[in-house]
Design an enzyme around this catalytic site. Structure first.
Site, PDB file in Angstrom:
ATOM      1  N   HIS A  34      31.422  39.279  30.755  1.00 21.77           N
ATOM      2  CA  HIS A  34      31.922  39.876  32.003  1.00 21.77           C
ATOM      3  C   HIS A  34      33.371  40.302  31.783  1.00 21.77           C
ATOM      4  O   HIS A  34      33.895  40.203  30.660  1.00 21.77           O
ATOM      5  CB  HIS A  34      31.790  38.879  33.152  1.00 21.77           C
ATOM      6  CG  HIS A  34      32.329  37.510  32.821  1.00 21.77           C
ATOM      7  ND1 HIS A  34      33.662  37.255  32.635  1.00 21.77           N
ATOM      8  CD2 HIS A  34      31.680  36.329  32.589  1.00 21.77           C
ATOM      9  CE1 HIS A  34      33.839  35.977  32.353  1.00 21.77           C
ATOM     10  NE2 HIS A  34      32.648  35.394  32.293  1.00 21.77           N
ATOM     11  N   HIS A  37      35.736  38.194  29.809  1.00 22.79           N
ATOM     12  CA  HIS A  37      35.620  38.307  28.353  1.00 22.79           C
ATOM     13  C   HIS A  37      36.297  39.589  27.861  1.00 22.79           C
ATOM     14  O   HIS A  37      36.951  39.581  26.817  1.00 22.79           O
ATOM     15  CB  HIS A  37      34.144  38.304  27.931  1.00 22.79           C
ATOM     16  CG  HIS A  37      33.449  37.003  28.190  1.00 22.79           C
ATOM     17  ND1 HIS A  37      32.431  36.882  29.102  1.00 22.79           N
ATOM     18  CD2 HIS A  37      33.641  35.761  27.678  1.00 22.79           C
ATOM     19  CE1 HIS A  37      32.001  35.627  29.123  1.00 22.79           C
ATOM     20  NE2 HIS A  37      32.724  34.927  28.267  1.00 22.79           N
ATOM     21  N   GLN A  65      26.454  21.619  23.859  1.00 23.64           N
ATOM     22  CA  GLN A  65      27.335  21.373  25.001  1.00 23.64           C
ATOM     23  C   GLN A  65      26.585  21.324  26.334  1.00 23.64           C
ATOM     24  O   GLN A  65      27.219  21.295  27.378  1.00 23.64           O
ATOM     25  CB  GLN A  65      28.487  22.389  25.039  1.00 23.64           C
ATOM     26  CG  GLN A  65      28.105  23.822  25.315  1.00 23.64           C
ATOM     27  CD  GLN A  65      29.284  24.780  25.069  1.00 23.64           C
ATOM     28  OE1 GLN A  65      29.644  25.073  23.934  1.00 23.64           O
ATOM     29  NE2 GLN A  65      29.876  25.265  26.145  1.00 23.64           N
ATOM     30  N   GLU A 155      41.803  30.860  30.376  1.00 22.36           N
ATOM     31  CA  GLU A 155      42.418  29.750  31.116  1.00 22.36           C
ATOM     32  C   GLU A 155      41.476  29.215  32.189  1.00 22.36           C
ATOM     33  O   GLU A 155      41.658  28.124  32.690  1.00 22.36           O
ATOM     34  CB  GLU A 155      43.726  30.219  31.785  1.00 22.36           C
ATOM     35  CG  GLU A 155      44.870  30.389  30.803  1.00 22.36           C
ATOM     36  CD  GLU A 155      46.172  30.823  31.461  1.00 22.36           C
ATOM     37  OE1 GLU A 155      46.178  31.074  32.690  1.00 22.36           O
ATOM     38  OE2 GLU A 155      47.187  30.920  30.750  1.00 22.36           O
ATOM     39  N   LYS A 156      40.483  29.998  32.540  1.00 22.65           N
ATOM     40  CA  LYS A 156      39.536  29.560  33.583  1.00 22.65           C
ATOM     41  C   LYS A 156      38.952  28.191  33.215  1.00 22.65           C
ATOM     42  O   LYS A 156      38.873  27.301  34.033  1.00 22.65           O
ATOM     43  CB  LYS A 156      38.428  30.609  33.704  1.00 22.65           C
ATOM     44  CG  LYS A 156      37.126  30.096  34.218  1.00 22.65           C
ATOM     45  CD  LYS A 156      36.727  30.731  35.501  1.00 22.65           C
ATOM     46  CE  LYS A 156      35.509  30.121  36.130  1.00 22.65           C
ATOM     47  NZ  LYS A 156      34.491  29.611  35.248  1.00 22.65           N
ATOM     48  N   ASP A 157      38.547  28.031  31.937  1.00 23.33           N
ATOM     49  CA  ASP A 157      38.037  26.737  31.478  1.00 23.33           C
ATOM     50  C   ASP A 157      39.225  25.946  30.944  1.00 23.33           C
ATOM     51  O   ASP A 157      39.374  25.735  29.733  1.00 23.33           O
ATOM     52  CB  ASP A 157      36.981  26.947  30.383  1.00 23.33           C
ATOM     53  CG  ASP A 157      35.766  27.672  30.937  1.00 23.33           C
ATOM     54  OD1 ASP A 157      35.244  27.229  31.970  1.00 23.33           O
ATOM     55  OD2 ASP A 157      35.370  28.699  30.360  1.00 23.33           O
ATOM     56  N   VAL A 183      40.259  36.038  35.230  1.00 24.13           N
ATOM     57  CA  VAL A 183      40.031  37.342  35.883  1.00 24.13           C
ATOM     58  C   VAL A 183      39.129  37.082  37.083  1.00 24.13           C
ATOM     59  O   VAL A 183      38.186  36.282  36.997  1.00 24.13           O
ATOM     60  CB  VAL A 183      39.378  38.328  34.894  1.00 24.13           C
ATOM     61  CG1 VAL A 183      39.028  39.645  35.587  1.00 24.13           C
ATOM     62  CG2 VAL A 183      40.303  38.570  33.717  1.00 24.13           C
ATOM     63  N   SER A 192      32.567  34.586  35.990  1.00 20.54           N
ATOM     64  CA  SER A 192      31.877  33.562  35.211  1.00 20.54           C
ATOM     65  C   SER A 192      30.469  34.058  34.929  1.00 20.54           C
ATOM     66  O   SER A 192      29.862  34.744  35.764  1.00 20.54           O
ATOM     67  CB  SER A 192      31.810  32.256  36.019  1.00 20.54           C
ATOM     68  OG  SER A 192      30.806  31.411  35.491  1.00 20.54           O
TER      69      SER A 192
HETATM   70  O1  PAF Z   1      33.771  28.878  26.830  1.00 23.22           O
HETATM   71  C1  PAF Z   1      32.687  29.098  26.241  1.00 23.22           C
HETATM   72  O2  PAF Z   1      32.034  30.118  26.433  1.00 23.22           O
HETATM   73  C2  PAF Z   1      32.145  28.064  25.287  1.00 23.22           C
HETATM   74  O3  PAF Z   1      32.402  26.766  25.713  1.00 23.22           O
HETATM   75  C3  PAF Z   1      32.622  28.276  23.833  1.00 23.22           C
HETATM   76  C4  PAF Z   1      34.126  28.099  23.702  1.00 23.22           C
HETATM   77  C5  PAF Z   1      32.203  29.644  23.357  1.00 23.22           C
HETATM   78  C6  PAF Z   1      31.964  27.222  22.920  1.00 23.22           C
HETATM   79  O4  PAF Z   1      30.585  27.309  22.959  1.00 23.22           O
END
Ligand code: PAF
Length: 527
Positions: A34, A37, A65, A155-157, A183, A192
């Site tokens: 999006h 990115h 994850q 920075e969102k995450d 953004v 997101s």
């Molecule tokens: O933020 C993300 O999209 C993911 O956590 C990442 C950093 C690509 C790791 O899989």
């Protein structure tokens, strides 16, 4: 844009750092790309110290994850749209490996990385056990293959950004981590990949998330505690309550609302300079996170270090680039030294200098062209203070306790509101011990002597032999470090930056990077 699927293709495209002629900047993603990115790719494209980087985007939905029951299988995988967005944003290559390709030995036997517990016991980490272990493991795997010069993260995450910065530092990986501001969509919702799970009705409902954070900012403003305010009238609890109430009204299911210190992620009972108010909610089948950065004063940067390390040049340029006011404390001591000389007062006699400090009118200003002007008692001494006569005696004048006290008071008053970068020799230790970023900028004696010779030559002064300059610099270091008042010392929390062999542009870029590690782009935009 090159499409890469295998490790062999990737290694071939990336080449080794030693083989590269331009830096490689890496944007890891899980796809579902999006505008957030795109902004990472665009930031990744920006030249660093004059070099245009190549940009690699990876798309890999990382099974490590996701906890059982989370959205791994339904996570968006719009292959063509991702390709288009990466290409349009300006990526040079897109790496999209399969799970088998990235983890050829299988996931079961894989070495896992586990970031420090204290960074995982708050915010998302508390609610998603194992999540950051999975992120750390896959990102380290990718970094090992790509070996980029720069890793771009949103920075969102925020918690992910803090954890990955720590990982890179702890493992000593030779790269910079750059965070980029969140953004937002036109309704304020942070971009997101998971927003696409929302129905139209849910989409309206989750607008309450950014609005709740805005309400907390409003509460802080109303309490007079934001940016200009001193003290901390609003407790963490009160801020959390404002957010919870707004989310409750919108009937969003709250997972957490927490106020934490943005770098240690330690819970903050009261807002102290910089705080991160972070939220996770659930809406329908979708989990969304957002945060806001709260400041009680604007950012403050302290740059100190020995004489002749080039502090003035780079600090001035850094200040201009970041939109910070430049406070050149060395110029203030130089101006006073000039005044002492003009008054025929002995520079070694503190008692004789003291009366000159009463009602001293010392002004620093920035001229239209960006250069700093220095006026003392109505005289513009901007050029005069750079003369060898002033250089020879400034250290002596600056060592008097009465001089130090008077000018430190004036500098602290200038810094109260923040929004400035102060340069001097005891800025991080004595004047602004609570600066957001402290840098100890230095260079070897030999390097500083070479630079001093060049500077004298360019300004038409006679150039002494290098050995003599080295001797002068070494003895000035000694005098500065061993004097009783405000000795030259590196603050324990200062970042040391040894500039030997670095171009000015690279030093400035490094300062920008260090600043960005301390002050989120969201809180102080621009670079
Ligand atoms: O933020 C993300 O999209 C993911 O956590 C990442 C950093 C690509 C790791 O899989």
């Amino acid at each position: 844009m090159q499409l890469l699927q295998t490790r062999v293709e990737l290694l071939h495209w990336c080449a080794t750092p030693a083989q590269r002629t331009v830096p490689l900047h890496f944007v890891p993603t899980m796809g579902g790309l999006h505008r957030g990115h795109s902004s990472l790719v665009e930031a990744a494209r920006r030249p660093v110290a004059g070099l245009e980087p190549r940009v690699l985007v990876s798309v890999f939905v990382n099974p490590l994850q996701f906890a059982p029951g989370e959205d791994f299988s339904r996570y968006p995988r719009p292959l063509e749209a991702d390709e288009r967005l990466a290409r349009e944003a300006g990526a040079d290559a897109l790496f999209r490996p399969s799970v088998e390709e990235l983890f050829p030995g299988g996931e079961g036997q894989l070495t896992r990385l586990s970031p420090p517990r204290e960074l995982q016991e708050v915010l998302c980490g508390r609610h998603r056990p194992g999540h950051f272990d999975g992120v750390a493991t896959v990102v380290t795997r990718l970094l090992g293959l790509v070996r980029p010069e720069r890793l771009m993260l949103g920075e969102k995450d925020w918690q992910q950004l803090v954890i990955l910065r720590r990982l890179v530092a702890d493992l000593g990986l030779p790269l910079r981590v750059q965070g980029c501001a969140t953004v937002r969509e036109s309704d304020g919702l942070a971009c997101s990949s998971r927003n696409r799970y929302l129905s139209a009705a849910e989409r309206l409902q989750v607008q309450a998330l950014p609005q709740a954070l805005e309400a907390a900012r409003g509460a802080l403003r109303a309490a007079g505690d934001m940016v200009n305010g001193v003290g901390s009238g609003v407790s963490g609890e009160a801020l959390v309550a404002v957010v919870r109430e707004a989310l409750g009204r919108a009937q969003l299911e709250v997972e957490y609302v927490e106020l934490v210190q943005p770098h240690s992620l330690a819970p903050l009972p009261r807002l102290d300079r910089l705080g991160l108010l972070a939220v996770a909610v659930r809406c329908g089948g979708c989990r969304l996170i957002d945060h806001t950065v709260l400041m009680t004063r604007l950012p403050l940067v302290a740059i100190d270090g020995p004489a002749g390390a080039g502090k003035s040049t780079v600090t001035r340029a850094f200040a201009a680039r970041m939109g910070l006011v430049y406070l050149d404390t060395g110029a203030m001591y130089r101006a006073l030294t000039w005044w002492v000389q003009q008054q025929g007062v002995d520079p070694s006699d503190g008692a004789a200098i003291e009366p000159l400090l009463q009602g001293l009118d010392l002004q620093l200003s920035t001229a239209a062209g960006g250069e700093q002007r220095v006026c003392i008692n109505g005289h513009d001494v901007s050029e005069a203070i750079r003369s060898p006569d002033v250089t020879a005696q400034v250290s002596m004048v600056a060592a008097h306790a009465c001089v130090r006290a008077a000018l430190t008071r004036q500098q602290q008053a200038m810094g109260e509101r923040g929004g400035l970068v102060a340069e001097g020799r005891d800025i991080g230790t004595a004047v602004f011990p609570h600066a957001d970023l402290k840098v100890f900028l230095t260079a070897t004696v030999e390097e500083r002597a070479r630079r001093r010779a060049l500077d004298l030559e360019q300004r038409g002064f006679p150039v002494p032999p290098l050995a003599e300059l080295e001797e002068q610099i070494a003895s000035r270091d000694h005098a500065d470090a061993s004097r009783e008042v405000a000795p030259l010392r590196q603050a324990p929390d200062a970042q040391e930056l040894v500039t030997d062999g670095m171009t000015i542009e690279l030093v400035i870029q490094t300062l920008v990077d260090l600043f960005r590690e301390r002050v989120p782009e969201e809180a102080w935009p621009g670079s």
